[in-house]
Scaffold this active site. Sequence first.
Site, mmCIF file in Angstrom:
data_model
loop_
_atom_site.group_PDB
_atom_site.id
_atom_site.type_symbol
_atom_site.label_atom_id
_atom_site.label_comp_id
_atom_site.label_asym_id
_atom_site.label_seq_id
_atom_site.Cartn_x
_atom_site.Cartn_y
_atom_site.Cartn_z
ATOM 1 N N TYR A 297 45.272 23.384 16.785
ATOM 2 C CA TYR A 297 44.044 23.818 16.817
ATOM 3 C C TYR A 297 43.595 24.366 15.588
ATOM 4 O O TYR A 297 42.864 23.941 14.973
ATOM 5 C CB TYR A 297 43.822 25.000 17.869
ATOM 6 C CG TYR A 297 42.341 25.874 17.672
ATOM 7 C CD1 TYR A 297 41.128 25.427 18.019
ATOM 8 C CD2 TYR A 297 42.658 27.122 17.340
ATOM 9 C CE1 TYR A 297 39.857 25.863 17.789
ATOM 10 C CE2 TYR A 297 41.412 27.907 17.107
ATOM 11 C CZ TYR A 297 40.133 27.406 17.298
ATOM 12 O OH TYR A 297 39.036 28.052 17.174
HETATM 13 N N1 NAP Z 1 38.049 31.779 22.031
HETATM 14 C C1 NAP Z 1 38.257 32.710 20.855
HETATM 15 O O1 NAP Z 1 39.175 33.726 21.107
HETATM 16 C C2 NAP Z 1 38.176 32.224 19.685
HETATM 17 C C3 NAP Z 1 38.679 32.782 18.665
HETATM 18 C C4 NAP Z 1 38.071 32.282 17.070
HETATM 19 C C5 NAP Z 1 37.514 31.358 17.069
HETATM 20 N N2 NAP Z 1 36.969 30.657 18.033
HETATM 21 C C6 NAP Z 1 35.832 29.660 17.667
HETATM 22 O O2 NAP Z 1 34.629 29.843 18.475
HETATM 23 C C7 NAP Z 1 34.279 28.544 18.756
HETATM 24 C C8 NAP Z 1 33.214 29.114 19.988
HETATM 25 O O3 NAP Z 1 33.700 29.685 20.997
HETATM 26 P P1 NAP Z 1 32.998 30.040 22.355
HETATM 27 O O4 NAP Z 1 33.934 30.551 23.430
HETATM 28 O O5 NAP Z 1 31.771 30.429 22.321
HETATM 29 O O6 NAP Z 1 32.937 28.338 22.855
HETATM 30 P P2 NAP Z 1 32.494 27.644 24.139
HETATM 31 O O7 NAP Z 1 31.562 28.531 25.133
HETATM 32 O O8 NAP Z 1 33.707 27.079 24.749
HETATM 33 O O9 NAP Z 1 31.376 26.725 23.563
HETATM 34 C C9 NAP Z 1 31.708 25.484 22.996
HETATM 35 C C10 NAP Z 1 30.527 24.543 22.705
HETATM 36 O O10 NAP Z 1 30.761 23.378 21.911
HETATM 37 C C11 NAP Z 1 30.183 22.384 22.615
HETATM 38 N N3 NAP Z 1 30.897 21.284 22.633
HETATM 39 C C12 NAP Z 1 32.041 20.871 23.063
HETATM 40 N N4 NAP Z 1 32.266 19.545 22.743
HETATM 41 C C13 NAP Z 1 31.249 18.954 22.305
HETATM 42 C C14 NAP Z 1 30.837 17.725 21.966
HETATM 43 N N5 NAP Z 1 31.554 16.518 21.910
HETATM 44 N N6 NAP Z 1 29.408 17.656 21.419
HETATM 45 C C15 NAP Z 1 28.647 18.485 21.537
HETATM 46 N N7 NAP Z 1 28.863 19.764 21.666
HETATM 47 C C16 NAP Z 1 30.273 19.760 22.270
HETATM 48 C C17 NAP Z 1 30.190 22.777 24.110
HETATM 49 O O11 NAP Z 1 29.112 22.070 24.784
HETATM 50 P P3 NAP Z 1 29.291 22.134 26.524
HETATM 51 O O12 NAP Z 1 28.382 23.211 26.874
HETATM 52 O O13 NAP Z 1 28.420 20.769 26.706
HETATM 53 O O14 NAP Z 1 30.642 21.975 27.036
HETATM 54 C C18 NAP Z 1 29.654 24.312 23.964
HETATM 55 O O15 NAP Z 1 28.270 24.417 23.588
HETATM 56 C C19 NAP Z 1 35.298 28.095 19.230
HETATM 57 O O16 NAP Z 1 35.088 26.534 19.747
HETATM 58 C C20 NAP Z 1 36.280 28.175 18.515
HETATM 59 O O17 NAP Z 1 36.414 27.230 17.577
HETATM 60 C C21 NAP Z 1 37.406 30.956 19.252
#
Ligand code: NAP
Length: 214
Positions: free
Chosen positions: A126
Amino acid sequence: MNVLVIGASGHTGKRVVKLLSDSSQHLVRAMIRKASDTEEMEKLGSKPILADLEQDFSFAMNDVNAVIFAAGSGSSTGHDKTIAVDQEGAKKAVDFAKEKGIERFIMLSSIGTENPAMAPEALRPYVIAKQAADQHLAISGLNYTIVRPGGLTNEPGTGMIDISRHFTALENNMISRDDVAQVLVDSLLTKETEHKIFEIVGGSTPIEEALKSI
Ligand SMILES: NC(=O)c1ccc[n+]([C@@H]2O[C@H](COP(=O)([O-])OP(=O)(O)OC[C@H]3O[C@@H](n4cnc5c(N)ncnc54)[C@H](OP(=O)(O)O)[C@@H]3O)[C@@H](O)[C@H]2O)c1
């Protein structure tokens, strides 16, 4: 600004959409891939646009001046989606933004991306994918900001963060999604964040002051 939020239906993306639509300075377009999310995005005050990062989504950037990329494949999918969404989807977003002459591009990246070799093994694919996307943006010529938060929580935001180009030691690397969303939105109009990469965690400096110090 007219801002496209990619990943608008996500936990952080929804918070970004709400902050933008509550602000008098921005109009917000919410990129979603499921029609069932349309109503919620409209209720949040945005104009939804149906598009998928795994297809051609360049049309989503018509009449937009800024992009906030908050999408991600999540931890429940495999390595193929990490490459398709977190890496290639993000790189395509950068390329389309360049083609369309977008003024500002804010990337939600991740702590650990600075040095993937140090990441826990399970997270390494990742952070390698995120690093490739970040590097693509940093050399794109776009006016970028790359925001690398620690672990995301759903705790209420405090409005206070710690910020660093790169933290070498951290006792607690968690941060509220509310605060991350605020940083992404505030970065749009904070000159000091232009052409910068930085890490953020929950902390003790007001967000505005922290962003101006970077
Ligand atoms: N989790 C952590 O602790 C962490 C830490 C540091 C950074 N991050 C980063 O922060 C980001 C956001 O986190 P989060 O928890 O808010 O994410 P999340 O709730 O999993 O949201 C991911 C978003 O990406 C969209 N998505 C996925 N595949 C797609 C595609 N093919 N086309 C268009 N949209 C797509 C999803 O759409 P759907 O609703 O349709 O699935 C959703 O809107 C993570 O993805 C990661 O890169 C995360």
